[in-house]
Design an enzyme around this catalytic site. Sequence first.
Site, short mmCIF file in Angstrom:
data_model
loop_
_atom_site.label_atom_id
_atom_site.label_comp_id
_atom_site.label_asym_id
_atom_site.label_seq_id
_atom_site.Cartn_x
_atom_site.Cartn_y
_atom_site.Cartn_z
CD1 TRP A 180 9.54 -80.17 94.00
CD2 TRP A 180 9.18 -81.86 95.41
NE1 TRP A 180 10.73 -80.81 94.20
CE2 TRP A 180 10.53 -81.85 95.07
CE3 TRP A 180 8.72 -82.84 96.30
CZ2 TRP A 180 11.45 -82.77 95.56
CZ3 TRP A 180 9.62 -83.77 96.79
CH2 TRP A 180 10.97 -83.74 96.42
CG HIS A 181 5.62 -84.74 97.40
ND1 HIS A 181 5.60 -83.54 98.04
CD2 HIS A 181 6.45 -85.52 98.11
CE1 HIS A 181 6.38 -83.60 99.10
NE2 HIS A 181 6.91 -84.80 99.17
N GLY A 182 4.38 -84.87 92.87
CA GLY A 182 4.03 -85.69 91.74
C GLY A 182 2.91 -85.11 90.93
CG PHE A 242 8.26 -87.95 94.99
CD1 PHE A 242 7.01 -88.11 94.42
CD2 PHE A 242 8.50 -88.54 96.20
CE1 PHE A 242 6.03 -88.80 95.08
CE2 PHE A 242 7.52 -89.24 96.87
CZ PHE A 242 6.29 -89.38 96.31
CB THR A 253 4.50 -78.73 99.45
OG1 THR A 253 5.09 -77.52 99.88
CG2 THR A 253 5.21 -79.90 100.10
#
Lengths: 162, 404, 470
Positions: free
Chosen positions: C321-323, C470, C318
């Site tokens: 995934w955001h960056g 993102f 997670t």
Amino acid sequence: MMKADRILIYRIITLAAIVLMLVYVVSLFRGEKESSAAFADVETAVMSAADLSTMQKAENRMIKRLYGLSAGDYEGLTLYYPTTNMGAEEIFLVKLADQSQKEAVLAAVNERLAGQKKAFDGYGVGQTELLNASVIDDRGNYILFVVNQDAAAIDAAFAGSL
Amino acid sequence: MNEESRMEERKRRREIRRRRKRALMARVARHHKKLLIVIAVLILALDVLGLVKKDVDFSDTENRAMAQVPDLSRESLLDGSFASGADAYITDQFFARNFWVRMKLAMDRATGKKEVNGVYLGSSGYLMEVPKSPDPVWFDKNLDAINAFAAKHDDLNLYMCVVPNAAYVLTDYAPKAAPIRDQSKDIEAITSKLNRQVVFLDVTEAMREHQTEGIYYRTDHHWTSRGARFAFEAMAPRMDIKDIAPDYDIYTVADDFSGTMASKTGSYGQVDQVQIYVPKKVTNDFMVTYPDNGGESCSMYSSAALEARDKYTVFFGGNYSMIDIKTVNNNKRVLLLIKDSYANSFVQFLTPYFEHIIMVDPRYYYEDIEQVITKEKVTDVLFLYNMNTYLEDRSLADTLSDGS
Amino acid sequence: MSISSVLFIFIFLPVCVLAYVFLPRLVRPVFLLLASLVFYAWGNPAYLIVLAISVVFNYFTGLEMQAAIDAERDRDARIALLIGVIFNVAVLGFFKYYGFVIGSLNSLFHAQLPIRDLPLPIGISFFTFSVLSYLIDVYRQDVPAQRNFIDFSVYVAFFAKVTSGPIVRYKDMAPQMDGHRPKLNDIGTGTAMFIRGLGKKVLLADSFGMMHSAIAALDASQTHVLTAWLGCLAFTLQIYFDFGGYSDMAIGVGKMFGFEITKNFDYPYISKSLTEFWRRWHMTLGTWFRDYVYIPLGGNRAGLVRHMRNIMIVWLLTGIWHGAAWTFILWGVYYGLLLLLEKYVLKGLLERLPAPLVHIYTMFFVMIGWVFFAAPTVGSAFATLGQMFGVGTAGFAGMTTWYYLKTNLIRLIIGCVMSTPVFYRQYKRFAFAKAPARSYISVAIYVCVFVCSLAYLINATYQSFLYVQF
């Protein structure tokens, strides 16, 4: 048999898509092609698209002062800067000797642009408009920076001459 | 029997609930339909009005050129310039744009905002530029250049004055408790590194003493002539200027000046007076020449500027790379004034005391300053800037070190 | 194009809705696809290539799996899925993490690997996750593969959701893709949702954003403990109203074209635990990780160690995934550890504590989490954290605290109230009551929100959505 064929066809198409994506990614990395056009030819093409009456050709000393770049380091470097000091029109054309110079040249151009914007901010409306519509065109080994009413046309002439 | 009636009762209640829910949903649907119709009409109306209205070239409120229809071509589509041009075009040419700009400012004010687009909303209608922070690299570069210049010209009288800005000086009017940059620290940073040859003239105290007297424009980032006068009177003794004019003839030349701070915020209806100060009881005749365009005049005021938007350009008609002022004085003092636009309204106080004043604005100056110094036999050099412009300057160092 | 731009609201959306309603049913999906492509290509047509290849690839991978399943050739289906997952993840990984990986390698080994600045294809994280859910659902035979290429393309590229989600699962969208004419009622409902979202984004989020960046830019000498917390609160509200507002707008736009798009937020800031917070925040992402990572790994049914491993994997992912930044990775790990702590240690305690304390506990850790999320570098995250706890500040509170509180007070109060369901519940009770005048008042309020938002949109201070990055 039918079904197996279909699976195979689909798989081939998906593999083709993968190859396509790879080609695209590689093309991103290859970057722009270097142009072998002679600097003098490109310069002539660019300058003939511009109305040079509001600009003067800079000596190397002036290029050093306004952009901090030494003309000798590059394969070719020309600057036309405003004749009337309150003008903003400017054409800056560089042919890089090698790619490692690109970052410094682009930084110098952006620095110059930012400085000019500040100089005219809130004061010279026409100049600010020209600066906001300026073009920085980075094409492999050639870089062009234009502040001019006809920036788009000059840029097109530049692109055409490479 | 009992059981059955309870079942009946329950069924009835469920039925009522269901009916209520259906009625509620019908009301919600009616509400949303009404909303849809109103919004659709609003959007359509604004679109049509936007189409019908003529495109504007220039916004007086914002003091900038407005985006025009973007060029449509294969190139502009591919490089995204058409898209960004279209975005800019539609917002710049939106129907009644000025109304929306003002409405936004009004909402910001109403909700307690004190800072809009880099401008503090002060009391008594003061709009003040948020002070800039120095860029360490350029801060040193400029100072090094000044110091090197000073070392080379130790035979000249060198002065430097960096005027603090309204937000810092006008403590009575700046938003209370705002984290306004302490510009005296910036001055300290300059003086601590400045070559001793250069006399730094700090006018902060002199200005602040008079802060209630209108020393900065309310709608513009410049100081007023009045502010410049107080600064001049503080500077004069240290610049070896004697017998200064005891008084001035003050003329109000414009009372509808709406300056850069007003444009940045989109303020409306707020105006300043522009005054000029003419020294009394001193010889004050001179000839101004503008090498940029060959202009000549025996006044430093431009009446044409009073018709223009930026009334501050009444002083010299604006910024020039170089302005040359020859006075009738014969005291052999020749001043090279390296300056930003704050100096434009300051020179009216200087003319009686120099034989020759050369104003140079490095932002627009491409010539060799050393030649000027030699040729014109410069005796005094004054660097006069306001702090915001000084900290953001990118041309001073180049101009000073050019030719060396 | 951004769905909060004047161009979108005043030209693109009205034209598309009108055309969609009046076009014949068969043409509608084609039209929607073309509109979505224009929307996606607007401003940067180059990345249309990435989207197009992805659509073609996944469409045929779906068909291939379906054919293999129909022929009962499990091995072929599995191979197709494997290639599909690897390809999608590789493309996402390449565009998103290439720069980060090379940069990290360079700084670790003092190497000089060349970095090319590749701008991120818009929405790649979102549409990649959408198509992955499709492939896995088809493989699991939860849903048959889509045979209609247009419908499949619309599922991936529909402009309401392509840039920033919600990550709609194919299963949920498939039954709606029959090109039915949206009802006037739906368009109305969509308009209301869109305006609510626009207001959240433009009137609240952007303003909190300015407040947060102003506080973040303060000198240490002007920062106090309370100022730092105020900055953190501003970001907490910004990110909720930014992403929440965007999601409302996306769902509203979906509704206008007759689609039910999955809800993404459910008042996360009223949660009583971090576990609950993640059931209410970015719900479609949480569900995605639960269904496609956590449960397949064995969830919590495979023993303590496996469970802990699974949680950490999910939260690490997670974060990533955001960056592509260490701050996001740290942020993910932070939540993984906290959630484990909550499940195994704090659970009983939290149940016994009085509600206000539990809320404070939750928001405390959520806000600390946002510090990592907001910071540009790990170092600055810890600097901010330090300031929040009195390290490197000028004191507990000072003039600047008062200044930022005062100049943003009204918005902060509105923001805090609107983070709970109380206001909207009362509003609905008011607006939809039997009294007929009420609905006119309510419509006027909506129009007012729209017009106020418009004033901000037309001014230049416009900011793009946080989640677009993102």
